[in-house]
Design a protein around this motif. Structure first.
Motif, PDB file in Angstrom:
ATOM      1  N   GLU A   1     -31.565 -10.217 -11.061  1.00  0.00           N
ATOM      2  CA  GLU A   1     -32.509 -10.558 -12.123  1.00  0.00           C
ATOM      3  C   GLU A   1     -32.662  -9.418 -13.139  1.00  0.00           C
ATOM      4  O   GLU A   1     -32.948  -9.654 -14.305  1.00  0.00           O
ATOM      5  CB  GLU A   1     -33.876 -10.904 -11.528  1.00  0.00           C
ATOM      6  CG  GLU A   1     -33.901 -12.229 -10.760  1.00  0.00           C
ATOM      7  CD  GLU A   1     -33.224 -12.168  -9.397  1.00  0.00           C
ATOM      8  OE1 GLU A   1     -33.042 -11.043  -8.856  1.00  0.00           O
ATOM      9  OE2 GLU A   1     -32.851 -13.236  -8.874  1.00  0.00           O
ATOM     10  N   THR A   2     -32.471  -8.188 -12.672  1.00  0.00           N
ATOM     11  CA  THR A   2     -32.521  -7.049 -13.596  1.00  0.00           C
ATOM     12  C   THR A   2     -31.379  -7.161 -14.601  1.00  0.00           C
ATOM     13  O   THR A   2     -31.578  -6.998 -15.810  1.00  0.00           O
ATOM     14  CB  THR A   2     -32.424  -5.715 -12.817  1.00  0.00           C
ATOM     15  OG1 THR A   2     -33.545  -5.631 -11.933  1.00  0.00           O
ATOM     16  CG2 THR A   2     -32.434  -4.521 -13.757  1.00  0.00           C
TER      17      THR A   2
ATOM     18  N   GLN B   1     -29.610  -9.917 -15.347  1.00  0.00           N
ATOM     19  CA  GLN B   1     -29.812 -11.114 -16.176  1.00  0.00           C
ATOM     20  C   GLN B   1     -30.810 -10.833 -17.290  1.00  0.00           C
ATOM     21  O   GLN B   1     -30.574 -11.174 -18.449  1.00  0.00           O
ATOM     22  CB  GLN B   1     -30.321 -12.274 -15.321  1.00  0.00           C
ATOM     23  CG  GLN B   1     -29.233 -12.923 -14.478  1.00  0.00           C
ATOM     24  CD  GLN B   1     -29.749 -14.147 -13.728  1.00  0.00           C
ATOM     25  OE1 GLN B   1     -30.959 -14.287 -13.511  1.00  0.00           O
ATOM     26  NE2 GLN B   1     -28.843 -15.016 -13.335  1.00  0.00           N
ATOM     27  N   GLY B   2     -31.941 -10.229 -16.921  1.00  0.00           N
ATOM     28  CA  GLY B   2     -32.972  -9.918 -17.910  1.00  0.00           C
ATOM     29  C   GLY B   2     -32.444  -9.002 -18.992  1.00  0.00           C
ATOM     30  O   GLY B   2     -32.753  -9.183 -20.175  1.00  0.00           O
ATOM     31  N   PHE B   3     -31.617  -8.043 -18.603  1.00  0.00           N
ATOM     32  CA  PHE B   3     -31.069  -7.150 -19.631  1.00  0.00           C
ATOM     33  C   PHE B   3     -30.165  -7.921 -20.589  1.00  0.00           C
ATOM     34  O   PHE B   3     -30.197  -7.689 -21.802  1.00  0.00           O
ATOM     35  CB  PHE B   3     -30.310  -5.961 -19.036  1.00  0.00           C
ATOM     36  CG  PHE B   3     -29.888  -5.029 -20.121  1.00  0.00           C
ATOM     37  CD1 PHE B   3     -30.773  -4.088 -20.629  1.00  0.00           C
ATOM     38  CD2 PHE B   3     -28.635  -5.135 -20.727  1.00  0.00           C
ATOM     39  CE1 PHE B   3     -30.426  -3.278 -21.697  1.00  0.00           C
ATOM     40  CE2 PHE B   3     -28.278  -4.331 -21.789  1.00  0.00           C
ATOM     41  CZ  PHE B   3     -29.177  -3.394 -22.273  1.00  0.00           C
TER      42      PHE B   3
ATOM     43  N   GLY C   1     -33.654  -8.200  -6.435  1.00  0.00           N
ATOM     44  CA  GLY C   1     -34.065  -7.837  -7.793  1.00  0.00           C
ATOM     45  C   GLY C   1     -32.938  -7.380  -8.708  1.00  0.00           C
ATOM     46  O   GLY C   1     -33.097  -7.373  -9.929  1.00  0.00           O
ATOM     47  N   VAL C   2     -31.795  -6.996  -8.113  1.00  0.00           N
ATOM     48  CA  VAL C   2     -30.708  -6.455  -8.944  1.00  0.00           C
ATOM     49  C   VAL C   2     -30.131  -7.534  -9.862  1.00  0.00           C
ATOM     50  O   VAL C   2     -29.926  -7.314 -11.057  1.00  0.00           O
ATOM     51  CB  VAL C   2     -29.599  -5.807  -8.074  1.00  0.00           C
ATOM     52  CG1 VAL C   2     -28.324  -5.571  -8.875  1.00  0.00           C
ATOM     53  CG2 VAL C   2     -30.108  -4.486  -7.485  1.00  0.00           C
TER      54      VAL C   2
END
Lengths: 209, 209
Positions: free
Chosen positions: B162-163, B165-167, B159-160
């Motif tokens: 994607e966290t 990337q999403g930010f 999840g890190v």
């Protein structure tokens, strides 16, 4: 589409249908060719409408594309409203995922592409800027209100409003990332992870119960 | 800037300075006037360079603005590198906030505006598209790698990646929201709230210790 022998279509309905064809063509044109390639003539030809008829509905290029942005905004709102019903029957993280995924979907289609082209042109076209600013403020508020409703979020709790806003900013950024290439696989992973973060942030902490 | 009596500037240095002036003018021109209003002639005049000299450096409009995008990308990377040192001396949520706030700052200045105009033009200008796609992929990877480093994030944990990337997608969306109006106040609140969410997501859960 009137054929011999069919019931005559009232003049007002024909005019409304022509107007809608022009607006749809304008949106498609903006999405594909940008502001620079979007003129009343190009749109009229695409819509199969005479230039004179197009100018009867929209005297200037600006009138046409401003109305098209309105149309884009209404289309987006309508799409959001159709999402409302099924999502409301689910509860918990599955609902959050369904809503967030659908919201992100709104920012990756041709409607978003058209709005983006107009938005970016408004940065250097003064008469366009004012209209687009007003419109985007209104559309932004509508989308935010609908997102809150769809998620069943309680904006009275600290941080909830900003959590939803930040997610909508992310959706816009994901739309931009999808402009030139198909970013779908990466986007799914990002939305999956962010669903967990948003769902946690929207849920009251245990001691709040 | 050579004055009588000063040391003569070598020809190669003058040529490099001219090139840089053209690239900077091209970026400013793109940010203010968009792709449609950005030509070699306009940029040459703005840079105070003759049209012939401009064409010596950049034979076509496409050469000039592709090089300008490269230049934008390098400027963005350099700005990120200068952020590295101070943020590394802080620990905890204060570091996360400093890094996220600085990353968002990269997407709200004139360099982002210029890149955005080119990006959006690449959606309908075929020869531009290929070059911009390749460049954006490279820049995207660089920014992601730097963000991970600045945050001290462990991408081996689920999840890190994607966290982060999403930010970065959110930062891009915030940049877009700032294009037509000053969105600074709202942006601060969103970044404040999302710092808490991202910081939690990056930190190992207690049982992982």
């Amino acid at each position: 589409m009137r054929t011999a022998g069919s019931t005559p279509v009232p003049k007002q309905d024909r005019s409304r249908a022509t107007r809608r064809r022009l607006l749809e063509a304008a949106v498609a044109c903006l999405a594909e060719r940008g502001w620079a390639g979007s003129t009343v003539g190009v749109v009229a030809e695409r819509a199969g409408v005479s230039r004179g008829a197009a100018q009867h509905h929209f005297p200037t290029r600006e009138d046409l594309f401003t109305a098209a942005v309105e149309y884009v905004a209404e289309e987006r709102s309508a799409a959001l409203r159709t999402l409302l019903s099924p999502a409301r029957m689910i509860v918990g993280p599955a609902r959050t995922y369904a809503v967030l995924d659908a919201l992100v979907g709104l920012f990756t289609g041709p409607l978003f592409r058209a709005a983006l082209q107009l938005w970016v042109a408004a940065a250097y076209e003064e008469p366009l800027r004012e209209r687009v600013v007003a419109l985007e403020a209104r559309v932004g508020r509508d989308v935010h209100r609908m997102a809150v409703e769809l998620l069943g979020a309680d904006e009275a709790r600290p941080g909830v409003r900003e959590t939803v806003q930040g997610f909508l900013d992310m959706a816009r950024g994901l739309g931009l990332a999808n402009l030139l290439t198909d970013d779908g696989a990466r986007r799914s992973r990002v939305v999956g992870q962010w669903t967990a973060l948003v769902d946690d942030a929207l849920r009251p902490a245990p001691y709040e119960h």
